[in-house]
Scaffold this motif. Structure first.
Motif, short mmCIF file in Angstrom:
data_model
loop_
_atom_site.label_atom_id
_atom_site.label_comp_id
_atom_site.label_asym_id
_atom_site.label_seq_id
_atom_site.Cartn_x
_atom_site.Cartn_y
_atom_site.Cartn_z
N ASN A 230 33.59 33.52 44.27
CA ASN A 230 34.26 34.61 43.56
C ASN A 230 35.06 34.30 42.43
O ASN A 230 35.31 34.68 41.37
CB ASN A 230 35.21 35.07 44.49
N PHE A 231 35.29 33.00 42.53
CA PHE A 231 36.37 32.04 41.39
C PHE A 231 35.52 32.43 40.33
O PHE A 231 36.79 32.71 39.06
CB PHE A 231 36.70 30.56 41.69
N THR A 232 33.88 31.78 39.81
CA THR A 232 33.97 32.33 38.29
C THR A 232 34.22 33.33 37.25
O THR A 232 34.80 33.86 36.53
CB THR A 232 32.69 31.41 38.09
N ALA A 233 34.42 34.74 37.88
CA ALA A 233 34.77 36.15 37.62
C ALA A 233 35.86 35.87 37.60
O ALA A 233 36.97 36.75 36.67
CB ALA A 233 33.62 37.07 38.49
N TRP A 234 37.00 35.56 38.88
CA TRP A 234 38.51 35.85 38.42
C TRP A 234 39.36 35.20 37.41
O TRP A 234 40.13 35.36 36.61
CB TRP A 234 38.76 35.75 40.36
N VAL A 235 38.41 33.99 37.95
CA VAL A 235 39.58 32.40 36.86
C VAL A 235 38.53 32.54 35.59
O VAL A 235 39.34 32.49 34.38
CB VAL A 235 38.90 31.13 37.21
N HIS A 236 37.17 32.94 35.22
CA HIS A 236 36.74 31.60 34.46
C HIS A 236 36.77 33.06 33.09
O HIS A 236 35.88 33.25 32.09
CB HIS A 236 35.58 31.25 34.14
N GLY A 237 35.66 34.62 34.15
CA GLY A 237 36.03 35.77 33.08
C GLY A 237 34.24 36.44 33.79
O GLY A 237 33.38 35.21 33.54
N ASP A 238 34.47 37.45 32.76
CA ASP A 238 33.29 37.97 32.78
C ASP A 238 31.89 37.16 32.05
O ASP A 238 30.50 36.93 32.75
CB ASP A 238 32.52 39.12 32.68
N ALA A 239 32.15 37.00 31.12
CA ALA A 239 30.81 35.87 30.15
C ALA A 239 30.09 34.93 31.03
O ALA A 239 28.90 35.04 30.99
CB ALA A 239 31.33 35.44 28.40
N ILE A 240 31.22 34.52 31.69
CA ILE A 240 30.84 33.45 32.07
C ILE A 240 30.25 33.58 32.81
O ILE A 240 29.58 32.75 33.89
CB ILE A 240 31.86 32.05 31.92
N ALA A 241 30.99 34.44 34.07
CA ALA A 241 30.16 34.98 35.66
C ALA A 241 28.97 35.24 35.05
O ALA A 241 27.75 34.87 36.52
CB ALA A 241 30.68 36.07 36.35
N GLU A 242 28.20 36.15 34.43
CA GLU A 242 27.38 36.44 34.03
C GLU A 242 25.90 35.25 33.80
O GLU A 242 25.15 35.66 34.36
CB GLU A 242 27.69 37.80 33.07
N HIS A 243 26.87 34.66 33.44
CA HIS A 243 25.61 33.54 32.79
C HIS A 243 25.51 32.42 34.07
O HIS A 243 24.43 31.90 34.09
CB HIS A 243 26.76 32.58 31.41
#
Length: 295
Positions: A230-243
């Motif tokens: 879950n950390f990509t979305a919460w820490v790095h943000g939406d754009a990186i999470a979607e990637h």
């Protein structure tokens, strides 16, 4: 404890100059030196696959551009600067924490992929991983700003490495919280700022949101979320999470870094500690201390 920054400049130059059919084998030899970083992964790790997933330089295109980038990094003295910064930062951490025990650390600097828009644009051409005790891998594109931040980028990852080394904070991938990850980023940035000041110490993707109360409030709702997935979305943000195919949660790029800095700054101000002294501070205590003052 010994910190060894590998001579990846020579290795990468040889890879990029080799016939294309030979490059994967040569890259594999270079990456074997940090295989231990994946010791907790299930099964045999595909090092070449991880290299590309992490935006490492390509093996089938952009050879000249990558070779020129390597020479830019060499001319800037990146490898020597990184070694000096890590050695000096380790001394600061030991002085602030008598009896600090740390393993030998192997550091691999990898040239990034100029064709990866997420890496080059969204992530501003830099990412690092230092959370597995004994290993640091930094992927970099030599934008001028990244060359300026070489030292602070390196010591940020060192702070992670010593926070999660034996005797420090335990990182269980299944039960670790978003709050711990956010605090860890804040502590690492605070340590870099202790050594190099605010101009160079902040992780660049988090700077635009340092004073954004809405981002702080939104991320605070996720502090108790568990599991690294879950950390990509919460820490790095939406754009990186979607990637990376992760469901976004409504946060800008670098949100966790911005919020982590705010949490840690409030904690350090309240306790009178330096960032170096707080390397093993409990994240729940840091969050509780910081939230007492947040309106």
């Amino acid at each position: 404890m010994t910190i060894t920054v590998l001579d990846s400049y020579s290795a990468m130059k040889n890879i990029l100059r080799a016939p294309q059919a030979d490059r994967a084998g040569l890259l594999g030899t270079m990456l074997e030196q940090v295989r231990g970083m994946y010791r907790y992964a299930p099964g045999e790790v595909d090092l070449i696959g991880m290299h590309h997933q992490s935006a490492g330089f390509p093996l089938d295109r952009d050879e000249q551009r990558c070779l020129e980038a390597l020479e830019t990094m060499a001319a800037a003295g990146v490898w020597d600067r990184m070694q000096r910064a890590l050695d000096e930062a380790h001394e600061v951490l030991v002085a602030a924490n008598p009896g600090l025990v740390a393993p030998d650390i192997t550091v691999l600097l990898v040239l990034g992929d100029p064709g990866d828009a997420n890496f080059m644009e969204t992530s501003l051409g830099v990412n690092g991983f230092g959370g597995i005790s004994g290993y640091i891998v930094i992927t970099l594109w030599p934008y001028p700003e990244n060359l300026e931040h070489v030292e602070s980028t390196a010591v940020h990852e060192l702070n992670h490495n010593l926070r999660y080394s034996p005797g420090g904070v335990v990182w269980n991938p299944m039960t670790v919280t978003v709050g711990e990850h956010v605090v860890g980023e804040g502590l690492a940035d605070a340590f870099a700022r202790q050594l190099y000041g605010d101009k160079l110490g902040y992780t660049r993707i988090g700077e635009p949101h340092l004073r954004d109360d809405a981002v702080f409030a939104k991320l605070a709702t996720g502090f108790a979320v568990t599991g690294m997935q879950n950390f990509t979305a919460w820490v790095h943000g939406d754009a990186i999470a979607e990637h990376f195919g992760v469901t976004p949660v409504g946060l800008p790029t670098g949100a966790g870094y911005a919020v982590g800095n705010r949490l840690v700054d409030r904690y350090l101000a309240a306790t009178g500690q330096t960032a170096a002294q707080a390397v093993h501070a409990d994240s729940a205590e840091i969050i509780a201390t910081a939230l007492r003052d947040f309106n």
